[in-house]
Design a protein around this motif. Structure first.
Motif, mmCIF file in Angstrom:
data_model
loop_
_atom_site.group_PDB
_atom_site.id
_atom_site.type_symbol
_atom_site.label_atom_id
_atom_site.label_comp_id
_atom_site.label_asym_id
_atom_site.label_seq_id
_atom_site.Cartn_x
_atom_site.Cartn_y
_atom_site.Cartn_z
ATOM 1 N N SER A 1 -31.074 -1.153 -24.596
ATOM 2 C CA SER A 1 -30.003 -2.028 -24.148
ATOM 3 C C SER A 1 -30.563 -3.238 -23.431
ATOM 4 O O SER A 1 -31.675 -3.205 -22.900
ATOM 5 C CB SER A 1 -29.071 -1.285 -23.189
ATOM 6 O OG SER A 1 -28.544 -0.124 -23.772
ATOM 7 N N CYS A 2 -29.753 -4.274 -23.425
ATOM 8 C CA CYS A 2 -30.084 -5.470 -22.665
ATOM 9 C C CYS A 2 -28.842 -5.877 -21.898
ATOM 10 O O CYS A 2 -27.820 -6.246 -22.505
ATOM 11 C CB CYS A 2 -30.531 -6.581 -23.596
ATOM 12 S SG CYS A 2 -30.788 -8.170 -22.789
ATOM 13 N N ARG B 1 -31.839 4.032 -28.916
ATOM 14 C CA ARG B 1 -31.075 2.822 -28.630
ATOM 15 C C ARG B 1 -31.554 2.242 -27.317
ATOM 16 O O ARG B 1 -31.603 2.926 -26.296
ATOM 17 C CB ARG B 1 -29.571 3.117 -28.537
ATOM 18 C CG ARG B 1 -28.745 1.848 -28.390
ATOM 19 C CD ARG B 1 -27.259 2.111 -28.351
ATOM 20 N NE ARG B 1 -26.815 2.531 -27.022
ATOM 21 C CZ ARG B 1 -25.537 2.590 -26.656
ATOM 22 N NH1 ARG B 1 -24.582 2.255 -27.522
ATOM 23 N NH2 ARG B 1 -25.206 2.983 -25.450
ATOM 24 N N ASN C 1 -30.198 -0.622 -31.936
ATOM 25 C CA ASN C 1 -30.246 0.747 -32.429
ATOM 26 C C ASN C 1 -31.370 0.862 -33.449
ATOM 27 O O ASN C 1 -31.400 0.099 -34.432
ATOM 28 C CB ASN C 1 -28.915 1.126 -33.075
ATOM 29 C CG ASN C 1 -27.801 1.235 -32.056
ATOM 30 O OD1 ASN C 1 -27.652 2.235 -31.386
ATOM 31 N ND2 ASN C 1 -27.015 0.175 -31.927
ATOM 32 N N GLU D 1 -33.720 -5.435 -19.857
ATOM 33 C CA GLU D 1 -33.770 -4.406 -20.889
ATOM 34 C C GLU D 1 -33.949 -3.033 -20.260
ATOM 35 O O GLU D 1 -34.537 -2.898 -19.182
ATOM 36 C CB GLU D 1 -34.935 -4.660 -21.860
ATOM 37 C CG GLU D 1 -34.902 -5.979 -22.579
ATOM 38 C CD GLU D 1 -35.684 -7.051 -21.847
ATOM 39 O OE1 GLU D 1 -36.130 -8.013 -22.501
ATOM 40 O OE2 GLU D 1 -35.857 -6.928 -20.621
ATOM 41 N N TYR E 1 -27.216 -4.363 -27.727
ATOM 42 C CA TYR E 1 -27.907 -3.125 -28.049
ATOM 43 C C TYR E 1 -28.801 -3.306 -29.277
ATOM 44 O O TYR E 1 -28.491 -4.072 -30.190
ATOM 45 C CB TYR E 1 -26.899 -2.015 -28.352
ATOM 46 C CG TYR E 1 -25.929 -1.734 -27.242
ATOM 47 C CD1 TYR E 1 -24.646 -2.289 -27.250
ATOM 48 C CD2 TYR E 1 -26.276 -0.918 -26.171
ATOM 49 C CE1 TYR E 1 -23.747 -2.048 -26.241
ATOM 50 C CE2 TYR E 1 -25.384 -0.657 -25.146
ATOM 51 C CZ TYR E 1 -24.120 -1.220 -25.175
ATOM 52 O OH TYR E 1 -23.238 -0.976 -24.163
ATOM 53 N N CYS F 1 -35.363 -8.725 -25.103
ATOM 54 C CA CYS F 1 -34.176 -9.432 -25.554
ATOM 55 C C CYS F 1 -34.247 -10.865 -25.045
ATOM 56 O O CYS F 1 -34.943 -11.171 -24.067
ATOM 57 C CB CYS F 1 -32.885 -8.747 -25.108
ATOM 58 S SG CYS F 1 -32.459 -8.903 -23.377
ATOM 59 N N ARG G 1 -23.255 -6.024 -29.942
ATOM 60 C CA ARG G 1 -23.036 -6.597 -28.617
ATOM 61 C C ARG G 1 -21.618 -6.323 -28.167
ATOM 62 O O ARG G 1 -20.700 -6.145 -28.984
ATOM 63 C CB ARG G 1 -23.309 -8.101 -28.623
ATOM 64 C CG ARG G 1 -22.361 -8.919 -29.459
ATOM 65 C CD ARG G 1 -22.835 -10.378 -29.550
ATOM 66 N NE ARG G 1 -22.802 -11.054 -28.262
ATOM 67 C CZ ARG G 1 -23.426 -12.206 -28.020
ATOM 68 N NH1 ARG G 1 -24.127 -12.809 -28.979
ATOM 69 N NH2 ARG G 1 -23.342 -12.764 -26.827
ATOM 70 N N THR H 1 -23.537 -6.556 -22.480
ATOM 71 C CA THR H 1 -24.649 -5.809 -23.030
ATOM 72 C C THR H 1 -24.857 -6.100 -24.506
ATOM 73 O O THR H 1 -23.881 -6.256 -25.251
ATOM 74 C CB THR H 1 -24.426 -4.293 -22.847
ATOM 75 O OG1 THR H 1 -24.108 -4.023 -21.480
ATOM 76 C CG2 THR H 1 -25.685 -3.517 -23.203
#
Length: 128
Positions: free
Chosen positions: A21-22, A19, A87, A6, A85, A101, A72, A83
């Motif tokens: 991310s992973c 936002r 948000n 992450e 996401y 995640c 995704r 990735t």
């Protein structure tokens, strides 16, 4: 085997957006349901939401419904990095937590015990 990392967590003011991310690497990304969970100080790990393997459907916990969305990117669909996401809009101080995640081979899943792989988490702090 899936590796999850992450990123993007930071300090944000209440009412703001963020936002996170992973990044996922390992087996084909599209084979996994992807989930987001969070854990605030002194709290249990809470379900934030998940997204189906093909990205067509999402589900959210009651506390974030209408404010958070998950998406995704399956375009790579290889062992290379893909990735997912999260948000987050209209953030509140009670959204302060470490966000994780997770990946799950089966569909669905709203309990952390149902997931097979986890990232290390990213801290989101919302100031009032």
């Amino acid at each position: 085997q899936v590796q999850l990392v992450e990123s993007g967590g930071r300090l944000v003011q209440a009412g703001g957006s963020l936002r996170i991310s992973c990044a996922a690497s390992g087996r084909a990304f599209s084979e996994y349901t992807m989930g987001w969970f969070r854990q605030g100080s002194g709290n249990d790990r809470e379900f934030v939401g998940h997204i189906t393997k093909n990205g067509a459907s999402t589900a959210y916990g009651d506390s974030v419904k209408g404010r958070f969305t998950i998406s995704r990117d399956n375009s790579k669909n290889t062992v290379y990095q893909n990735t997912v996401y999260l948000n987050m809009n209209n953030l509140k101080p009670e959204d302060t937590a470490v966000y994780y995640c997770a990946a799950r081979f089966l569909s669905g899943g709203s309990r952390w015990e149902e997931y097979d792989y986890w990232g290390q988490g990213t801290q989101v702090t919302v100031s009032s």
